[in-house]
Design a protein around this motif. Sequence first.
Motif, PDB file in Angstrom:
ATOM      1  N   LEU A   9       0.831  -1.202   0.000  1.00 54.22           N
ATOM      2  CA  LEU A   9       0.000   0.000   0.000  1.00 54.22           C
ATOM      3  C   LEU A   9       0.866   1.252   0.000  1.00 54.22           C
ATOM      4  N   ILE A  12       2.038   1.905  -3.486  1.00 56.29           N
ATOM      5  CA  ILE A  12       0.941   2.405  -4.321  1.00 56.29           C
ATOM      6  C   ILE A  12       0.690   3.884  -4.047  1.00 56.29           C
ATOM      7  N   MET A  13       0.703   4.295  -2.777  1.00 56.88           N
ATOM      8  CA  MET A  13       0.426   5.683  -2.425  1.00 56.88           C
ATOM      9  C   MET A  13       1.563   6.598  -2.860  1.00 56.88           C
ATOM     10  N   MET A  16       0.830   7.085  -6.451  1.00 53.37           N
ATOM     11  CA  MET A  16      -0.360   7.921  -6.570  1.00 53.37           C
ATOM     12  C   MET A  16      -0.035   9.402  -6.360  1.00 53.37           C
ATOM     13  N   TRP A 219      -4.149   8.924   4.757  1.00 51.00           N
ATOM     14  CA  TRP A 219      -4.086   9.290   3.344  1.00 51.00           C
ATOM     15  C   TRP A 219      -2.792  10.010   2.988  1.00 51.00           C
ATOM     16  N   PRO A 278      -8.160   3.964   2.759  1.00 52.75           N
ATOM     17  CA  PRO A 278      -7.809   2.675   2.147  1.00 52.75           C
ATOM     18  C   PRO A 278      -7.174   1.719   3.151  1.00 52.75           C
ATOM     19  N   ALA A 290     -11.061  -0.646  -1.608  1.00 47.49           N
ATOM     20  CA  ALA A 290      -9.806   0.073  -1.401  1.00 47.49           C
ATOM     21  C   ALA A 290      -9.152   0.413  -2.739  1.00 47.49           C
ATOM     22  N   LYS A 291      -9.209  -0.514  -3.691  1.00 48.90           N
ATOM     23  CA  LYS A 291      -8.646  -0.247  -5.015  1.00 48.90           C
ATOM     24  C   LYS A 291      -9.384   0.891  -5.716  1.00 48.90           C
ATOM     25  N   LEU A 294      -8.359   4.275  -4.242  1.00 48.52           N
ATOM     26  CA  LEU A 294      -6.985   4.592  -4.646  1.00 48.52           C
ATOM     27  C   LEU A 294      -6.940   5.052  -6.103  1.00 48.52           C
ATOM     28  N   ALA A 298      -5.770   8.732  -7.410  1.00 51.66           N
ATOM     29  CA  ALA A 298      -4.729   8.871  -8.422  1.00 51.66           C
ATOM     30  C   ALA A 298      -5.224   9.685  -9.612  1.00 51.66           C
ATOM     31  N   ILE A 305      -1.786   4.431 -11.592  1.00 45.53           N
ATOM     32  CA  ILE A 305      -1.267   3.324 -10.804  1.00 45.53           C
ATOM     33  C   ILE A 305      -1.192   2.094 -11.708  1.00 45.53           C
ATOM     34  N   LEU A 310      -1.346  -2.676  -8.413  1.00 38.47           N
ATOM     35  CA  LEU A 310      -2.629  -2.621  -7.722  1.00 38.47           C
ATOM     36  C   LEU A 310      -3.155  -4.027  -7.428  1.00 38.47           C
TER      37      LEU A 310
END
Length: 458
Positions: A9, A12-13, A16, A219, A278, A290-291, A294, A298, A305, A310
């Motif tokens: 995660l 990913i962030m 993003m 976040w 998320p 959650a996906k 996100l 993004a 992403i 993901l």
Amino acid sequence: MEANQRDKLAKIMEVMGKFGPFQRRLVALTFLPQMLGVLFVYADLFVSGEQKAYCNTSWILDVGPNLSMAEQLNLTLPRYKNGSFMTCRMFLPVTWDLDSIIKFGLNYTQPCSQGFVYPESKTRSIINEFDLVCGEDFSPEAAQSMFLTGLLTGALIFGFIGDKVGRYPCILLSNLGIIIFGFGTSFVTSINQYLFFRFGLSHSLVGYAISSMALNVEWVVGEHRAHSIILSQSFYSLGYMFLIGLGYTLPHWRLVFVFGTAPVLFLVSFIWILPESPRWLLVKGNVEEAKQVLLSAAERNQRTIPLPLLDKLQVPGKKVTNASILDFYSNSQLRKVILVMVFVWFTVGHSYSTLNLKMEAFGLNEQLSKMIPGMLEMPARLCGICLFEHFGRKWSMAGALFQGCFMNFLITFIPSGTASLLLPMPSAKSLPCASCPGPQYQGALPSLGGGVPKTRHP
């Protein structure tokens, strides 16, 4: 597995965007509630201003309907030896005519039996609204303690709700409570109802505070996390100055809560614009949701992403263990940090509340005693950003605590007579007059000129 999910995660962030338009908007949404929150926290100090009360002696108007307020008080209220009127006693009503009352005066006194009047008051406060004088005095400290008790219980309740149903529903529920109890305070008919609504309002305020803080922290990542929290807290100081303006501008205490609660109605729009966390969704196993949040974030950050990254977010293979407040017993490092922060928060909260409630004891007038803390908090909070970046959290906190302890220690050495030097001398018009009877009875009431006549027994 849980650590692996957090690592995925975090990657990913970062892709993003650490602090793009999405995160900036999310942080900005906390500014208005922070300003309004302080209004409700310290409202007791502004709606319960000191009011000088006198017994209601309108009975004399039956025999003298043309008497002015000054003449009425001169005839019906006993005086202290310095010439000022007694605030909690009145002369016993009689059935004489006005000329007899003027000629012979009244002798016997009793406690106020027909309510109170506030001839020197220009605003309506809860003091003169509910006659909280003469043994029924209102204590801002007691009301503040009731409010803080609500914060304590509300933190436990909404902390549990936020973990069970999510940060987003908890914020909406808190805003609904602020609207109900905020407007409800404006329509109370007794001091007990006032304290009840203030207690309920404190629940909603702390619910929003902890839920919005958790949402921002989950976040925003990296160095921007501390910046966003400090910036949102800086609006707390602006709200303090906003409260000062409302408290000394509005003529009625109920309007303070009306104008303070009305902007909360705009926060209903959070239904459409606030996202869920998320991290909380992943803990609850809602991977697909959650996906989606996100991807939406993004898109607002104008980032993409990669789908392979993901897709690495998967439902845990085994059930996630529910967290408990007792978990820190099994982790020595976590236990040490929590215990230290508990003592730090207790000390800071005690010192801050004490100084805020007792500022007027230092000899400042009421306006300055409330304005100075609010003005100083803004630069102090913003300086925290520079301290965190150069010295870190640990040494910044240690330095701030040492400075606070040192200043509190110096306060004990302030001479008791120094405070009076900060107060302006009263004008001649504000001094009690020991030889000033009613204007129409100058000379006709010589006994009223020198305080309490010898023939009376008040």
